[in-house]
Design a protein around this motif. Structure first.
Motif, PDB file in Angstrom:
ATOM      1  N   GLY A  24      -4.758   5.909  -4.984  1.00 10.92           N
ATOM      2  CA  GLY A  24      -4.462   7.175  -4.303  1.00 10.92           C
ATOM      3  C   GLY A  24      -5.719   7.757  -3.668  1.00 10.92           C
ATOM      4  O   GLY A  24      -5.696   8.221  -2.527  1.00 10.92           O
ATOM      5  N   ASP A  94       0.554   3.374  -0.815  1.00  4.87           N
ATOM      6  CA  ASP A  94      -0.173   3.191  -2.079  1.00  4.87           C
ATOM      7  C   ASP A  94       0.849   2.878  -3.179  1.00  4.87           C
ATOM      8  O   ASP A  94       1.804   3.599  -3.377  1.00  4.87           O
ATOM      9  CB  ASP A  94      -1.014   4.467  -2.234  1.00  4.87           C
ATOM     10  CG  ASP A  94      -1.111   5.084  -3.589  1.00  4.87           C
ATOM     11  OD1 ASP A  94      -0.892   4.402  -4.587  1.00  4.87           O
ATOM     12  OD2 ASP A  94      -1.447   6.285  -3.618  1.00  4.87           O
ATOM     13  N   ARG A 163      -1.189  13.551 -16.480  1.00  5.17           N
ATOM     14  CA  ARG A 163       0.036  12.771 -16.294  1.00  5.17           C
ATOM     15  C   ARG A 163       0.502  12.223 -17.634  1.00  5.17           C
ATOM     16  O   ARG A 163      -0.294  11.706 -18.401  1.00  5.17           O
ATOM     17  CB  ARG A 163      -0.222  11.630 -15.296  1.00  5.17           C
ATOM     18  CG  ARG A 163       0.263  11.999 -13.910  1.00  5.17           C
ATOM     19  CD  ARG A 163      -0.103  11.015 -12.875  1.00  5.17           C
ATOM     20  NE  ARG A 163       0.360   9.657 -13.119  1.00  5.17           N
ATOM     21  CZ  ARG A 163       0.227   8.682 -12.225  1.00  5.17           C
ATOM     22  NH1 ARG A 163      -0.321   8.910 -11.055  1.00  5.17           N
ATOM     23  NH2 ARG A 163       0.649   7.478 -12.502  1.00  5.17           N
TER      24      ARG A 163
HETATM   25 MG    MG Z   1      -1.912   7.041  -7.654  1.00  2.00          MG
END
Ligand code: MG
Ligand code: AP5
Length: 223
Positions: A24, A94, A163
């Motif tokens: 990313g 991505d 995350r």
């Molecule tokens: Mg990523």
């Protein structure tokens, strides 16, 4: 076509590598450099999950176990992005393709649309990945990622989050999925001379510089 600094290129770039390898981060920088649209399949899936539909709940469970979302859903999204490109437009995706079936779908779709593509592969050892997982935070509004323990997104002024799939056990599952499914796809791209291997263990700036150098060499060399 000669590629120099800040050239607009109508190419499709795919960026792959293990979880937390910097896909990313580098995709964003590459998109800025070459005026490309940028799509992250992971971000798209996380946005789908926010809709809290029956399908979204199914996807949430898959992501939290470190598995892959069904090819049919992902391929449909990719097809839409590729078919919507104008002749002079390029794109960086991505996190796709993650298995052989998605890789074959990419060959088919780019052939249908007459677009050339190249896969950038970030090579990073596991020890770096686990360290990056412990530091990463992201902004749920703009999706930007941060690495140095920042707490507030400087762009949106909201609290950054961790995350759920960065937990050690889930990261292990993501890595085993990567080895089982994504590595064979990478081998196929290498065999077809579509792969650009990059050492992803340097600083963000070093990795980006290396990508730019190798990319220009590769594209100019093939023209
Ligand atoms: Mg990523
Ligand atoms: P996705 O969101 O794509 O997760 P991933 O592949 O595991 O990759 P990450 O987003 O975790 O890491 P990254 O490589 O983008 O690294 P980043 O730049 O953030 O996918 C999530 C899930 O969605 C998958 O598990 C799957 O379930 C599903 N999915 C996605 N695509 C799919 C597909 N095609 N088919 C089916 N299912 C799919 O960097 C990581 C951290 O490190 C950041 O904090 C960053 O600041 C830092 N950092 C970056 N570069 C450096 C560097 N050079 N040095 C030090 N720190 C760095």
């Amino acid at each position: 076509m000669k590629v120099r600094k800040k050239t607009k290129i109508p190419f499709i770039f795919l960026i792959l590598g293990p979880p937390l390898s910097g896909k990313g981060t580098q995709a964003f920088l590459i998109s800025q450099e070459f005026y490309l649209k940028h799509f992250s399949v992971g971000d798209f899936i996380r946005e789908e999950i926010e809709k809290k539909t029956k399908k979204a709940n199914k996807f949430k469970k898959i992501i939290e176990k470190g598995g892959l979302i069904p090819d049919s859903f992902v391929n449909e999204f990719i097809k839409k992005q590729i078919f919507s490109l104008k002749k002079e437009e390029g794109l960086i995706i991505d996190g796709f393709p993650r298995n052989l079936s998605q890789a074959k779908f990419l060959f088919k779709t780019t052939k249908q649309t007459n677009k050339d593509f190249l896969v950038i592969y970030l090579d990073v050892r596991n020890s770096f990945l686990f360290k990056r997982a412990s530091l990463r935070r992201f902004c749920s509004l703009c999706n930007k990622v941060f690495k140095d323990g920042e707490i507030i997104c400087p762009f949106c002024n909201t609290r950054l989050l961790k995350r759920k799939d960065d937990k050690k056990t889930v990261l292990q599952a993501r890595l085993s999925e990567y080895r089982k499914n994504t590595l064979p796809a990478l081998k196929l791209f290498e065999k077809r001379n579509k792969l650009l291997k990059i050492d992803g263990e340097g600083t963000i700036k070093e990795v980006f510089r290396d990508i730019l150098e190798k990319l220009k060499e590769k594209i100019n060399g093939n023209s």
